[in-house]
Design a protein around this motif. Structure first.
Motif, PDB file in Angstrom:
ATOM      1  N   LEU A 269      -6.572  -3.699   1.777  1.00  0.00           N
ATOM      2  CA  LEU A 269      -7.608  -3.151   0.916  1.00  0.00           C
ATOM      3  C   LEU A 269      -8.365  -4.303   0.270  1.00  0.00           C
ATOM      4  CD1 LEU A 269      -5.447  -0.432  -0.891  1.00  0.00           C
ATOM      5  CD2 LEU A 269      -6.913  -0.125   1.107  1.00  0.00           C
ATOM      6  N   GLN A 270      -9.671  -4.257   0.381  1.00  0.00           N
ATOM      7  CA  GLN A 270     -10.512  -5.309  -0.199  1.00  0.00           C
ATOM      8  C   GLN A 270     -11.730  -4.654  -0.828  1.00  0.00           C
ATOM      9  OE1 GLN A 270     -12.657  -8.247   2.400  1.00  0.00           O
ATOM     10  NE2 GLN A 270     -11.179  -9.664   1.491  1.00  0.00           N
ATOM     11  N   ASN A 271     -11.937  -4.913  -2.124  1.00  0.00           N
ATOM     12  CA  ASN A 271     -13.046  -4.292  -2.856  1.00  0.00           C
ATOM     13  C   ASN A 271     -13.015  -2.777  -2.719  1.00  0.00           C
ATOM     14  OD1 ASN A 271     -14.045  -6.885  -3.568  1.00  0.00           O
ATOM     15  ND2 ASN A 271     -15.074  -7.021  -1.582  1.00  0.00           N
ATOM     16  N   ALA A 272     -11.807  -2.220  -2.757  1.00  0.00           N
ATOM     17  CA  ALA A 272     -11.555  -0.777  -2.707  1.00  0.00           C
ATOM     18  C   ALA A 272     -11.897  -0.148  -1.360  1.00  0.00           C
ATOM     19  CB  ALA A 272     -12.287  -0.055  -3.826  1.00  0.00           C
ATOM     20  N   HIS A 273     -12.049  -0.955  -0.334  1.00  0.00           N
ATOM     21  CA  HIS A 273     -12.309  -0.444   1.006  1.00  0.00           C
ATOM     22  C   HIS A 273     -11.165  -0.820   1.940  1.00  0.00           C
ATOM     23  CE1 HIS A 273     -16.391  -0.217  -0.671  1.00  0.00           C
ATOM     24  NE2 HIS A 273     -16.593   0.733   0.233  1.00  0.00           N
TER      25      HIS A 273
ATOM     26  N   LYS B 257     -17.386   3.620  -6.620  1.00  0.00           N
ATOM     27  CA  LYS B 257     -18.090   2.705  -7.524  1.00  0.00           C
ATOM     28  C   LYS B 257     -17.151   2.011  -8.499  1.00  0.00           C
ATOM     29  CE  LYS B 257     -22.239   5.610  -7.364  1.00  0.00           C
ATOM     30  NZ  LYS B 257     -23.200   6.421  -8.163  1.00  0.00           N
ATOM     31  N   HIS B 258     -15.862   2.317  -8.445  1.00  0.00           N
ATOM     32  CA  HIS B 258     -14.938   1.810  -9.457  1.00  0.00           C
ATOM     33  C   HIS B 258     -13.880   0.858  -8.890  1.00  0.00           C
ATOM     34  CE1 HIS B 258     -16.652   4.876 -12.060  1.00  0.00           C
ATOM     35  NE2 HIS B 258     -16.374   5.782 -11.152  1.00  0.00           N
ATOM     36  N   ASN B 259     -14.055   0.426  -7.648  1.00  0.00           N
ATOM     37  CA  ASN B 259     -13.062  -0.426  -6.985  1.00  0.00           C
ATOM     38  C   ASN B 259     -11.674   0.201  -7.007  1.00  0.00           C
ATOM     39  OD1 ASN B 259     -14.948  -2.318  -6.267  1.00  0.00           O
ATOM     40  ND2 ASN B 259     -13.861  -4.054  -7.154  1.00  0.00           N
ATOM     41  N   GLU B 260     -11.641   1.538  -6.876  1.00  0.00           N
ATOM     42  CA  GLU B 260     -10.365   2.251  -6.843  1.00  0.00           C
ATOM     43  C   GLU B 260     -10.148   2.889  -5.476  1.00  0.00           C
ATOM     44  OE1 GLU B 260      -9.359   4.782 -10.112  1.00  0.00           O
ATOM     45  OE2 GLU B 260     -10.499   3.589 -11.544  1.00  0.00           O
ATOM     46  N   PHE B 261      -8.891   2.974  -5.105  1.00  0.00           N
ATOM     47  CA  PHE B 261      -8.524   3.502  -3.790  1.00  0.00           C
ATOM     48  C   PHE B 261      -7.274   4.353  -3.966  1.00  0.00           C
ATOM     49  CE2 PHE B 261      -6.106   3.414   0.133  1.00  0.00           C
ATOM     50  CZ  PHE B 261      -7.058   3.533   1.139  1.00  0.00           C
ATOM     51  N   PHE B 262      -7.231   5.506  -3.253  1.00  0.00           N
ATOM     52  CA  PHE B 262      -6.052   6.368  -3.300  1.00  0.00           C
ATOM     53  C   PHE B 262      -5.692   6.800  -1.884  1.00  0.00           C
ATOM     54  CE2 PHE B 262      -3.681  10.250  -3.434  1.00  0.00           C
ATOM     55  CZ  PHE B 262      -2.850  10.124  -4.527  1.00  0.00           C
ATOM     56  N   ALA B 263      -4.405   6.731  -1.563  1.00  0.00           N
ATOM     57  CA  ALA B 263      -3.955   7.209  -0.260  1.00  0.00           C
ATOM     58  C   ALA B 263      -2.518   7.690  -0.357  1.00  0.00           C
ATOM     59  CB  ALA B 263      -4.068   6.118   0.796  1.00  0.00           C
ATOM     60  N   TYR B 264      -2.206   8.677   0.480  1.00  0.00           N
ATOM     61  CA  TYR B 264      -0.822   9.098   0.655  1.00  0.00           C
ATOM     62  C   TYR B 264      -0.209   8.329   1.822  1.00  0.00           C
ATOM     63  CZ  TYR B 264      -1.161  13.170  -2.435  1.00  0.00           C
ATOM     64  OH  TYR B 264      -1.298  14.002  -3.520  1.00  0.00           O
ATOM     65  N   LEU B 265       1.073   8.020   1.694  1.00  0.00           N
ATOM     66  CA  LEU B 265       1.850   7.451   2.788  1.00  0.00           C
ATOM     67  C   LEU B 265       2.775   8.536   3.313  1.00  0.00           C
ATOM     68  CD1 LEU B 265       2.837   4.086   1.064  1.00  0.00           C
ATOM     69  CD2 LEU B 265       0.932   4.491   2.624  1.00  0.00           C
ATOM     70  N   SER B 266       2.838   8.704   4.615  1.00  0.00           N
ATOM     71  CA  SER B 266       3.680   9.752   5.167  1.00  0.00           C
ATOM     72  C   SER B 266       4.365   9.270   6.437  1.00  0.00           C
ATOM     73  CB  SER B 266       2.861  11.013   5.466  1.00  0.00           C
ATOM     74  OG  SER B 266       1.938  10.765   6.501  1.00  0.00           O
ATOM     75  N   THR B 267       5.472   9.909   6.769  1.00  0.00           N
ATOM     76  CA  THR B 267       6.141   9.674   8.041  1.00  0.00           C
ATOM     77  C   THR B 267       6.191  10.996   8.798  1.00  0.00           C
ATOM     78  OG1 THR B 267       8.297  10.063   7.020  1.00  0.00           O
ATOM     79  CG2 THR B 267       7.550   7.783   7.162  1.00  0.00           C
ATOM     80  N   LEU B 268       5.883  10.947  10.082  1.00  0.00           N
ATOM     81  CA  LEU B 268       5.912  12.134  10.910  1.00  0.00           C
ATOM     82  C   LEU B 268       7.353  12.442  11.313  1.00  0.00           C
ATOM     83  CD1 LEU B 268       2.852  11.390  13.218  1.00  0.00           C
ATOM     84  CD2 LEU B 268       2.885  12.616  11.048  1.00  0.00           C
ATOM     85  N   GLY B 269       7.614  13.686  11.651  1.00  0.00           N
ATOM     86  CA  GLY B 269       8.936  14.037  12.135  1.00  0.00           C
ATOM     87  C   GLY B 269       9.901  14.475  11.060  1.00  0.00           C
ATOM     88  N   GLY B 270       9.468  14.494   9.800  1.00  0.00           N
ATOM     89  CA  GLY B 270      10.306  15.071   8.750  1.00  0.00           C
ATOM     90  C   GLY B 270      11.300  14.153   8.101  1.00  0.00           C
ATOM     91  N   GLY B 271      11.320  12.868   8.453  1.00  0.00           N
ATOM     92  CA  GLY B 271      12.257  11.963   7.799  1.00  0.00           C
ATOM     93  C   GLY B 271      12.792  10.908   8.747  1.00  0.00           C
ATOM     94  N   LEU B 272      13.735  10.093   8.248  1.00  0.00           N
ATOM     95  CA  LEU B 272      14.328   9.025   9.036  1.00  0.00           C
ATOM     96  C   LEU B 272      15.647   9.493   9.641  1.00  0.00           C
ATOM     97  CD1 LEU B 272      12.314   7.511   7.105  1.00  0.00           C
ATOM     98  CD2 LEU B 272      13.829   5.536   7.313  1.00  0.00           C
ATOM     99  N   VAL B 273      15.831   9.202  10.917  1.00  0.00           N
ATOM    100  CA  VAL B 273      17.070   9.551  11.606  1.00  0.00           C
ATOM    101  C   VAL B 273      17.733   8.265  12.107  1.00  0.00           C
ATOM    102  CG1 VAL B 273      16.185  11.808  12.297  1.00  0.00           C
ATOM    103  CG2 VAL B 273      15.905   9.858  13.831  1.00  0.00           C
ATOM    104  N   GLY B 274      18.976   8.401  12.592  1.00  0.00           N
ATOM    105  CA  GLY B 274      19.708   7.240  13.062  1.00  0.00           C
ATOM    106  C   GLY B 274      18.936   6.459  14.113  1.00  0.00           C
ATOM    107  N   GLY B 275      18.837   5.148  13.917  1.00  0.00           N
ATOM    108  CA  GLY B 275      18.115   4.283  14.839  1.00  0.00           C
ATOM    109  C   GLY B 275      16.688   3.989  14.439  1.00  0.00           C
ATOM    110  N   ASP B 276      16.137   4.698  13.457  1.00  0.00           N
ATOM    111  CA  ASP B 276      14.760   4.453  13.016  1.00  0.00           C
ATOM    112  C   ASP B 276      14.653   3.107  12.303  1.00  0.00           C
ATOM    113  OD1 ASP B 276      13.690   6.729  14.057  1.00  0.00           O
ATOM    114  OD2 ASP B 276      13.560   7.820  12.167  1.00  0.00           O
ATOM    115  N   ASN B 277      13.584   2.384  12.617  1.00  0.00           N
ATOM    116  CA  ASN B 277      13.311   1.081  12.007  1.00  0.00           C
ATOM    117  C   ASN B 277      11.831   1.035  11.661  1.00  0.00           C
ATOM    118  OD1 ASN B 277      13.259  -1.562  11.172  1.00  0.00           O
ATOM    119  ND2 ASN B 277      13.722  -2.444  13.170  1.00  0.00           N
TER     120      ASN B 277
END
Length: 246
Positions: free
Chosen positions: A8-12, A39-59
């Protein structure tokens, strides 16, 4: 390996690399506002993982660079940690002209899960930071393993090294009745009162000008109520317009 690398640079969003199960979901700061017209140099985002969560072997590996931006990065929901060994490594870089709110909802541990996470934050002297991470013990009934490491570097010097390590029920002792636990790391000068009652325990300490808030709660709504009160103080102190979404 699943990889997410953004800058993220200058809210972009100037770099956005996704490989595997991780996703960044950019949203406007105000409903109906074009993200590109910020106009306010602000940024918002959600972080998500597909598949409903972490399972054995996920890295998973995720990297975030923040330059001249006030950013909020927030998990879309609680992250489920299922049976087996899984890892999550996070690297964050925040420059002198930036503010970062990094909000992880509680990791939900399932029986026989073995979770290892490592978060390294590289900040500058004038960087402002609100970092939240935690977990929920109930679904596993104590039968899980977790190692959650957080390291904060200021001007490339280690300022804070924090570890949550859980092997079995003996680690919890009398605190097992508090099923939700959170840690907040803050780089800003705000006043936080300690609490100690049947529903929640919340204490604050300061290490190298960084505030560490520990929270244990029987109910997640109670925990989030106090977390959002602290977050609001932080947002007001750094003059951010982002609306608290939880």
């Amino acid at each position: 390996m699943s990889v997410l690398h953004i800058k993220l640079q200058n809210a972009h969003l100037v770099k956005h690399y996704q490989k595997g199960m991780q996703r960044l979901l950019e949203l406007p700061i105000k409903f109906g506002e074009d993200c590109s017209q910020n106009k306010h140099n602000e940024f918002f985002a959600y972080l998500s993982t597909l598949g409903g969560g972490l399972v054995g072997g996920d890295n998973y590996f995720q990297c975030f660079e923040v330059e001249n931006t006030k950013a909020t990065l927030q998990s879309q929901s609680n992250q489920k940690i299922y049976k087996g060994a899984s890892t999550l490594n996070t690297e964050i870089k925040v420059d002198d002209n930036s503010v970062l709110v990094f909000h992880n909802d509680a990791n939900i541990f399932y029986k026989n899960s073995d979770f290892k996470s490592k978060a390294c934050v590289f900040a500058q002297e004038n960087s402002k930071l609100f970092y939240l991470d935690g977990g929920y013990l109930g679904y596993a009934n104590g039968d899980f393993k977790a190692s959650m490491l957080f390291r904060l570097y200021i001007n490339n010097k280690l300022a804070l090294n924090d570890v949550f390590s859980y092997e079995d029920k003996t680690n919890l002792l009398s605190l097992y009745s508090y099923e939700y636990f959170y840690t907040i790391i803050i780089r800003a000068n705000i006043q936080i009162e300690s609490l100690h009652n049947d529903e929640i325990i919340m204490h604050t300490s300061t290490i190298n000008d960084n505030q560490i808030v520990r929270i244990l709660a029987k109910d997640n709504d109670i925990a989030l109520k106090h977390i959002n009160e602290i977050k609001l103080k932080f947002l007001q102190g750094v003059d951010m317009n982002v609306v608290i979404t939880r």
